[in-house]
Design a protein around this motif. Structure first.
Motif, PDB file in Angstrom:
ATOM      1  N   TYR A  35      25.948  36.864  17.113  1.00  0.00           N
ATOM      2  CA  TYR A  35      25.399  37.702  18.175  1.00  0.00           C
ATOM      3  C   TYR A  35      26.308  38.464  18.868  1.00  0.00           C
ATOM      4  O   TYR A  35      27.632  38.092  19.074  1.00  0.00           O
ATOM      5  CB  TYR A  35      24.575  37.193  19.052  1.00  0.00           C
ATOM      6  CG  TYR A  35      23.380  36.368  18.306  1.00  0.00           C
ATOM      7  CD1 TYR A  35      23.507  34.819  18.020  1.00  0.00           C
ATOM      8  CD2 TYR A  35      22.067  36.989  18.220  1.00  0.00           C
ATOM      9  CE1 TYR A  35      22.360  34.364  17.384  1.00  0.00           C
ATOM     10  CE2 TYR A  35      20.888  36.430  17.492  1.00  0.00           C
ATOM     11  CZ  TYR A  35      21.143  34.982  17.399  1.00  0.00           C
ATOM     12  OH  TYR A  35      20.131  34.377  16.734  1.00  0.00           O
ATOM     13  N   GLY A  40      26.154  40.689  30.089  1.00  0.00           N
ATOM     14  CA  GLY A  40      25.327  39.884  30.565  1.00  0.00           C
ATOM     15  C   GLY A  40      23.878  40.086  30.216  1.00  0.00           C
ATOM     16  O   GLY A  40      22.947  39.814  30.870  1.00  0.00           O
ATOM     17  N   GLN A  41      23.723  41.032  29.156  1.00  0.00           N
ATOM     18  CA  GLN A  41      22.212  41.359  28.813  1.00  0.00           C
ATOM     19  C   GLN A  41      21.879  40.563  27.638  1.00  0.00           C
ATOM     20  O   GLN A  41      22.395  39.440  27.369  1.00  0.00           O
ATOM     21  CB  GLN A  41      22.277  42.953  28.334  1.00  0.00           C
ATOM     22  CG  GLN A  41      22.647  43.867  29.509  1.00  0.00           C
ATOM     23  CD  GLN A  41      22.636  45.250  29.175  1.00  0.00           C
ATOM     24  OE1 GLN A  41      22.194  45.564  28.013  1.00  0.00           O
ATOM     25  NE2 GLN A  41      22.947  46.232  29.968  1.00  0.00           N
ATOM     26  N   GLY A  42      20.677  41.141  27.036  1.00  0.00           N
ATOM     27  CA  GLY A  42      20.230  40.165  25.771  1.00  0.00           C
ATOM     28  C   GLY A  42      21.089  40.272  24.676  1.00  0.00           C
ATOM     29  O   GLY A  42      22.100  41.071  24.633  1.00  0.00           O
ATOM     30  N   LEU A  43      20.880  39.474  23.794  1.00  0.00           N
ATOM     31  CA  LEU A  43      21.500  39.178  22.622  1.00  0.00           C
ATOM     32  C   LEU A  43      21.369  40.209  21.478  1.00  0.00           C
ATOM     33  O   LEU A  43      20.214  40.310  21.102  1.00  0.00           O
ATOM     34  CB  LEU A  43      21.849  37.645  21.972  1.00  0.00           C
ATOM     35  CG  LEU A  43      22.558  36.779  22.936  1.00  0.00           C
ATOM     36  CD1 LEU A  43      22.294  36.637  24.379  1.00  0.00           C
ATOM     37  CD2 LEU A  43      22.593  35.560  21.821  1.00  0.00           C
ATOM     38  N   GLU A  44      22.081  40.671  20.726  1.00  0.00           N
ATOM     39  CA  GLU A  44      22.052  41.558  19.640  1.00  0.00           C
ATOM     40  C   GLU A  44      22.334  40.881  18.249  1.00  0.00           C
ATOM     41  O   GLU A  44      23.567  40.537  18.341  1.00  0.00           O
ATOM     42  CB  GLU A  44      22.971  42.728  19.771  1.00  0.00           C
ATOM     43  CG  GLU A  44      22.892  43.798  18.450  1.00  0.00           C
ATOM     44  CD  GLU A  44      23.887  45.014  18.830  1.00  0.00           C
ATOM     45  OE1 GLU A  44      24.564  44.912  19.505  1.00  0.00           O
ATOM     46  OE2 GLU A  44      23.779  45.790  17.697  1.00  0.00           O
TER      47      GLU A  44
ATOM     48  N   TYR B  35      15.454  30.778  26.773  1.00  0.00           N
ATOM     49  CA  TYR B  35      16.917  30.116  26.877  1.00  0.00           C
ATOM     50  C   TYR B  35      17.470  30.379  28.067  1.00  0.00           C
ATOM     51  O   TYR B  35      17.035  31.363  28.865  1.00  0.00           O
ATOM     52  CB  TYR B  35      17.893  30.646  25.900  1.00  0.00           C
ATOM     53  CG  TYR B  35      17.624  30.459  24.518  1.00  0.00           C
ATOM     54  CD1 TYR B  35      16.762  31.239  23.560  1.00  0.00           C
ATOM     55  CD2 TYR B  35      18.609  29.443  23.747  1.00  0.00           C
ATOM     56  CE1 TYR B  35      16.603  30.661  22.144  1.00  0.00           C
ATOM     57  CE2 TYR B  35      18.478  29.269  22.548  1.00  0.00           C
ATOM     58  CZ  TYR B  35      17.695  29.772  21.662  1.00  0.00           C
ATOM     59  OH  TYR B  35      17.563  29.492  20.386  1.00  0.00           O
ATOM     60  N   LEU B  86      20.691  33.495  33.642  1.00  0.00           N
ATOM     61  CA  LEU B  86      20.370  34.504  32.986  1.00  0.00           C
ATOM     62  C   LEU B  86      19.085  33.956  32.068  1.00  0.00           C
ATOM     63  O   LEU B  86      19.582  33.257  31.266  1.00  0.00           O
ATOM     64  CB  LEU B  86      21.187  35.226  31.915  1.00  0.00           C
ATOM     65  CG  LEU B  86      20.743  36.476  31.308  1.00  0.00           C
ATOM     66  CD1 LEU B  86      20.379  37.676  32.102  1.00  0.00           C
ATOM     67  CD2 LEU B  86      21.790  36.876  30.195  1.00  0.00           C
ATOM     68  N   LEU B  88      16.579  34.156  28.838  1.00  0.00           N
ATOM     69  CA  LEU B  88      16.084  35.221  27.755  1.00  0.00           C
ATOM     70  C   LEU B  88      15.156  34.349  26.922  1.00  0.00           C
ATOM     71  O   LEU B  88      15.252  33.557  26.431  1.00  0.00           O
ATOM     72  CB  LEU B  88      17.632  35.026  27.058  1.00  0.00           C
ATOM     73  CG  LEU B  88      18.820  35.465  27.598  1.00  0.00           C
ATOM     74  CD1 LEU B  88      19.968  35.212  26.587  1.00  0.00           C
ATOM     75  CD2 LEU B  88      18.836  37.144  27.384  1.00  0.00           C
ATOM     76  N   PHE B 102      16.005  38.677  20.582  1.00  0.00           N
ATOM     77  CA  PHE B 102      16.211  38.442  21.889  1.00  0.00           C
ATOM     78  C   PHE B 102      15.536  39.559  22.866  1.00  0.00           C
ATOM     79  O   PHE B 102      15.687  40.505  22.444  1.00  0.00           O
ATOM     80  CB  PHE B 102      17.744  38.290  22.214  1.00  0.00           C
ATOM     81  CG  PHE B 102      18.212  36.812  21.933  1.00  0.00           C
ATOM     82  CD1 PHE B 102      18.487  36.313  20.596  1.00  0.00           C
ATOM     83  CD2 PHE B 102      18.015  35.748  22.789  1.00  0.00           C
ATOM     84  CE1 PHE B 102      18.870  35.087  20.229  1.00  0.00           C
ATOM     85  CE2 PHE B 102      18.560  34.266  22.446  1.00  0.00           C
ATOM     86  CZ  PHE B 102      18.742  34.214  21.182  1.00  0.00           C
ATOM     87  N   GLY B 103      15.182  39.070  23.911  1.00  0.00           N
ATOM     88  CA  GLY B 103      14.736  40.034  24.936  1.00  0.00           C
ATOM     89  C   GLY B 103      15.844  40.445  25.701  1.00  0.00           C
ATOM     90  O   GLY B 103      16.838  40.140  25.560  1.00  0.00           O
ATOM     91  N   THR B 104      15.487  41.566  26.680  1.00  0.00           N
ATOM     92  CA  THR B 104      16.573  42.141  27.399  1.00  0.00           C
ATOM     93  C   THR B 104      17.305  41.119  28.845  1.00  0.00           C
ATOM     94  O   THR B 104      18.047  41.572  28.990  1.00  0.00           O
ATOM     95  CB  THR B 104      16.114  43.457  28.052  1.00  0.00           C
ATOM     96  OG1 THR B 104      14.944  42.965  28.419  1.00  0.00           O
ATOM     97  CG2 THR B 104      15.855  44.384  26.792  1.00  0.00           C
ATOM     98  N   GLY B 105      16.547  40.095  28.980  1.00  0.00           N
ATOM     99  CA  GLY B 105      16.910  39.260  29.815  1.00  0.00           C
ATOM    100  C   GLY B 105      16.601  39.458  31.326  1.00  0.00           C
ATOM    101  O   GLY B 105      16.352  40.729  31.724  1.00  0.00           O
TER     102      GLY B 105
END
Lengths: 116, 112
Positions: A35, A40-44, B35, B86, B88, B102-105
């Motif tokens: 990923y 520090g955002q969501g995972l791609e 998570y 954070l 998720l 995954f979401g944007t957090g």
């Protein structure tokens, strides 16, 4: 050391250079994932390996990105001709045999890549 | 492309307060996970929910999966500084149990 390990922990490179990131999954886990996480955002999702099956490469953002998994264990993510927008944290995860039930993915600490 | 939107994006509260984080999508997921990730580390699984309407509790954390399996929420009661991190959400589409979106957090900070 039963967890997922990644190396290097940090990598600074110049634009245009190639980089290799390594992931050692948990022993016995047949599924391995890469990923990318920006700021520090969501995972791609990038790529997914499951046993001897052909990998799911649907998340790779360009042909500069490739990954291999040798012997069903260690994996290497390669980024060729790095660009500044490739700067991110690259996370690897592994899980037991995938099936109909969502498995727990165990993540490594990540490699922080900075492209200057 | 399946998207998971989380709200709020940032949340700063004092110790002892309650909070709820939302995870929403227009797509149906066969299962959903939450998570928590701390600085310099990878995400760590908190819970997996698989049935529409399911509610799971983990100490002060309560997780709910929407009836239509398109959304989820995380409620924290009496937040503590150790809850900082954070959060998720991540969903698996039907037939792709191993491929997570995954979401944007949501970044949570709990202060004394």
């Amino acid at each position: 050391g039963a967890g997922v390990s990644q190396s290097p922990s940090n990598k600074v490179t110049e634009k245009g250079k190639d980089v290799e990131l390594r992931c050692d999954p948990i022993s016995g886990h047949t599924a391995l994932y890469w990923y990318r996480q920006s700021l520090g955002q969501g995972l791609e999702f990038l790529i997914y390996f499951q046993g001897n099956s052909a990998p799911d490469k649907s998340g790779l953002p360009s042909d500069r990105f490739s990954a291999e998994r040798t012997g069903g264990s260690v994996s290497t993510l390669t980024i060729q001709r790095t660009q500044q927008e490739d700067s991110a944290v690259y996370l690897c995860a592994s899980s037991p045999v995938a099936g109909g039930i969502l498995q727990t993915q165990y993540f490594g600490p990540g490699t922080r890549l900075l492209v200057l | 492309t399946q998207l998971l939107e989380q709200s709020p994006q940032f949340l700063s509260i004092q110790e002892g307060e309650n909070l709820t984080v939302y995870c929403n999508s227009s797509s149906v997921f066969s299962s959903l996970q939450w998570y928590r990730q701390e600085p310099g580390e990878g995400p760590v699984l908190l819970v997996t929910v698989v049935t529409g309407g399911e509610v799971k509790k983990l100490k002060r954390l309560t997780f709910q999966f929407g009836d239509a399996r398109k959304d989820s929420s995380l409620h924290i009661t009496a937040a503590q500084p150790g809850d900082t991190g954070l959060y998720l959400c991540a969903g698996a589409a039907t037939g792709t149990a191993s491929k997570l979106t995954f979401g944007t957090g949501t970044r949570l900070q709990v202060t004394l």
